[in-house]
Design a protein around this motif. Structure first.
Motif, short mmCIF file in Angstrom:
data_model
loop_
_atom_site.label_atom_id
_atom_site.label_comp_id
_atom_site.label_asym_id
_atom_site.label_seq_id
_atom_site.Cartn_x
_atom_site.Cartn_y
_atom_site.Cartn_z
N ARG A 23 87.45 -10.89 58.08
CA ARG A 23 88.24 -10.95 56.84
C ARG A 23 89.29 -9.82 56.83
O ARG A 23 90.46 -10.04 56.52
N TYR A 39 92.56 -18.79 55.18
CA TYR A 39 91.41 -19.08 54.32
C TYR A 39 91.83 -20.03 53.19
O TYR A 39 91.15 -21.01 52.88
N ALA A 56 79.42 -21.08 59.35
CA ALA A 56 79.68 -19.74 59.90
C ALA A 56 80.61 -18.99 58.95
O ALA A 56 81.71 -18.56 59.31
N GLY A 58 80.54 -16.10 57.53
CA GLY A 58 80.75 -14.65 57.55
C GLY A 58 80.46 -14.05 56.18
O GLY A 58 79.45 -14.40 55.53
N PRO A 61 84.92 -15.34 52.92
CA PRO A 61 86.30 -15.46 52.43
C PRO A 61 86.72 -16.89 52.11
O PRO A 61 87.49 -17.10 51.16
N ASP A 80 75.46 -18.92 57.87
CA ASP A 80 75.86 -18.02 58.97
C ASP A 80 74.59 -17.48 59.62
O ASP A 80 73.54 -17.39 58.98
N VAL A 81 74.71 -17.10 60.88
CA VAL A 81 73.56 -16.57 61.61
C VAL A 81 73.39 -15.07 61.38
O VAL A 81 72.33 -14.51 61.68
N SER A 82 74.41 -14.42 60.81
CA SER A 82 74.36 -12.96 60.65
C SER A 82 73.88 -12.57 59.25
O SER A 82 74.57 -12.81 58.25
N GLU A 85 76.43 -10.14 57.60
CA GLU A 85 77.61 -10.79 57.01
C GLU A 85 77.24 -11.43 55.66
O GLU A 85 77.95 -11.28 54.68
N ARG A 99 71.37 -21.09 62.16
CA ARG A 99 72.29 -21.38 63.25
C ARG A 99 72.97 -22.71 62.99
O ARG A 99 72.39 -23.62 62.39
N ALA A 100 74.18 -22.82 63.52
CA ALA A 100 74.97 -24.02 63.29
C ALA A 100 74.34 -25.26 63.90
O ALA A 100 74.62 -26.38 63.47
N HIS A 116 85.98 -21.56 59.57
CA HIS A 116 87.14 -20.71 59.89
C HIS A 116 86.79 -19.74 61.01
O HIS A 116 85.89 -18.91 60.86
N ALA A 118 85.23 -19.92 63.92
CA ALA A 118 83.82 -19.86 64.31
C ALA A 118 83.44 -20.87 65.39
O ALA A 118 82.68 -20.53 66.29
N LEU A 121 83.28 -20.04 68.96
CA LEU A 121 82.34 -19.00 69.39
C LEU A 121 81.00 -19.60 69.77
O LEU A 121 80.00 -18.89 69.88
N MET A 122 80.97 -20.92 69.92
CA MET A 122 79.71 -21.61 70.18
C MET A 122 79.83 -22.33 71.53
O MET A 122 80.44 -23.40 71.62
N TYR A 217 86.81 -9.14 69.72
CA TYR A 217 85.41 -9.05 70.18
C TYR A 217 85.28 -8.32 71.51
O TYR A 217 84.32 -7.62 71.76
C1 LIG Z 1 84.95 -14.62 63.55
S1 LIG Z 1 83.64 -14.65 62.39
C2 LIG Z 1 84.31 -15.69 61.12
C3 LIG Z 1 83.67 -15.47 59.78
C4 LIG Z 1 84.39 -16.16 58.63
N1 LIG Z 1 84.32 -17.61 58.79
C5 LIG Z 1 85.81 -15.68 58.59
O1 LIG Z 1 86.68 -16.37 59.12
O2 LIG Z 1 86.04 -14.59 58.06
C6 LIG Z 1 82.48 -15.75 63.17
C7 LIG Z 1 81.21 -15.95 62.37
O3 LIG Z 1 80.46 -16.97 63.03
C8 LIG Z 1 79.10 -16.65 62.92
N2 LIG Z 1 78.41 -17.41 63.98
C9 LIG Z 1 78.67 -17.36 65.30
N3 LIG Z 1 77.90 -18.23 65.96
C10 LIG Z 1 77.15 -18.85 65.03
C11 LIG Z 1 76.17 -19.90 65.09
N4 LIG Z 1 75.81 -20.44 66.26
N5 LIG Z 1 75.61 -20.32 63.95
C12 LIG Z 1 75.98 -19.77 62.76
N6 LIG Z 1 76.90 -18.78 62.63
C13 LIG Z 1 77.48 -18.34 63.76
C14 LIG Z 1 79.08 -15.14 63.11
O4 LIG Z 1 77.88 -14.56 62.64
C15 LIG Z 1 80.31 -14.73 62.30
O5 LIG Z 1 79.99 -14.46 60.95
#
Ligand SMILES: C[S@@+](CC[C@H](N)C(=O)[O-])C[C@H]1O[C@@H](n2cnc3c(N)ncnc32)[C@H](O)[C@@H]1O
Length: 268
Positions: A23, A39, A56, A58, A61, A80-82, A85, A99-100, A116, A118, A121-122, A217
């Motif tokens: 964010r 956003y 996901a 975060g 936002p 979200d997995v975190s 966050e 997890r997604a 957004h 995310a 990242l998978m 990252y």
């Molecule tokens: C770049 S951040 C984006 C967060 C938010 N959507 C934003 O744009 O501000 C990526 C987010 O994806 C989450 N994330 C990554 N892999 C994930 C998964 N397999 N399942 C759920 N959340 C995941 C991370 O924990 C992180 O909060």
């Protein structure tokens, strides 16, 4: 550990250390051709009154943008997995840690999924798309912003060149997302896919631009000394670009949409 496991462990450690980093890096940006952030653009694509999943999310936002646009927080859900966050979020919308690829949501319970920065990242996207196909109702919709690469010819591109020797991440992105035809194939189980490019204008004073680009990252493991040297080299490198103290900086994104889940040749 599997590639997906490596990615998850890396991302959880990054976001535990610095919740809200995404964010802070991108919320000040404006999508070129609009007066809103990425956003806000995503939030505007969720139909009024819809039950919306922010996948996901975060620190929330997009959820904040949805509430600001008039959505009832009780009709929204962030996943979200975190844990860090989720704890940093201030939105009134409920959030779940998951997890997604294993969403704690009922089948066909969601009208619209927004996501957004995310889904790129998978590394293993198929089980995530299958979960979205399950939780989205037939006729529901998906709008996802992916990417995050540099625009051409400005500070972000110079940063990417300078930082290259320091960048280290495990494989994070499903390889299909590198090309338009691969994106269409990866999302096809949901329905007919449309895509368009988005550029986000993140121009600003050097400190603001540095804080955006250095959230990369790949710098998570860099030493304080390396970061200081990179910061100095970056400031020198972009000095010729600045006009009245404003350094041009563009982030290149892609908007992927499925307007009607369950349509299209590949949708089952
Ligand atoms: C770049 S951040 C984006 C967060 C938010 N959507 C934003 O744009 O501000 C990526 C987010 O994806 C989450 N994330 C990554 N892999 C994930 C998964 N397999 N399942 C759920 N959340 C995941 C991370 O924990 C992180 O909060």
């Amino acid at each position: 550990m599997s590639t997906a496991g490596d990615a998850e462990a890396f991302l959880r450690a990054y976001h535990a250390r610095d919740p809200g980093a995404t964010r802070r890096a991108v919320a000040r940006g404006r999508v070129v051709g609009t007066d809103g952030s990425s956003y806000q653009l995503l939030a505007a694509l969720a139909p009024p009154g819809a039950r919306v999943l922010d996948l996901a999310c975060g620190d929330g936002p997009v959820l904040d943008a949805l509430v600001a646009a008039g959505h009832d927080p009780a009709r929204l859900i962030g996943v979200d997995v975190s844990a860090e966050e989720l704890a940093a979020a201030i939105t009134a919308a409920p959030r779940l840690r998951a997890r997604a690829d294993a969403l704690p949501l009922a089948t066909a319970s969601i009208d619209a999924c927004v996501s957004h920065l995310a889904l790129m990242l998978m590394p293993d996207l198929d089980p995530v798309i299958a979960e979205l196909r399950r939780v989205l109702r037939p006729g529901g919709r998906l709008a996802a912003v992916i990417g995050g690469g540099p625009g051409l010819g400005d500070a972000f591109e110079r940063f990417a060149e300078l930082a290259q020797p320091l960048l280290r991440t495990p494989p994070l992105t499903d390889r299909r997302l590198r090309r338009a035809d691969g994106i269409a194939a990866a999302f096809a189980p949901l329905g007919a896919v449309t895509q368009r490019d988005l550029d986000v204008d993140l121009a600003g004073p050097i400190d603001a631009v540095w804080s955006t680009v250095s959230a990369h990252y790949g710098l998570a493991g860099a030493s304080a000394t390396d970061l200081l040297l990179l910061r100095t080299a970056f400031a020198t490198s972009v000095a010729d670009l600045a006009v009245d103290g404003v350094v041009p900086c563009t982030m290149h994104l892609r908007l992927v949409e499925v307007a009607e889940v369950g349509t299209g040749s590949a949708a089952g």
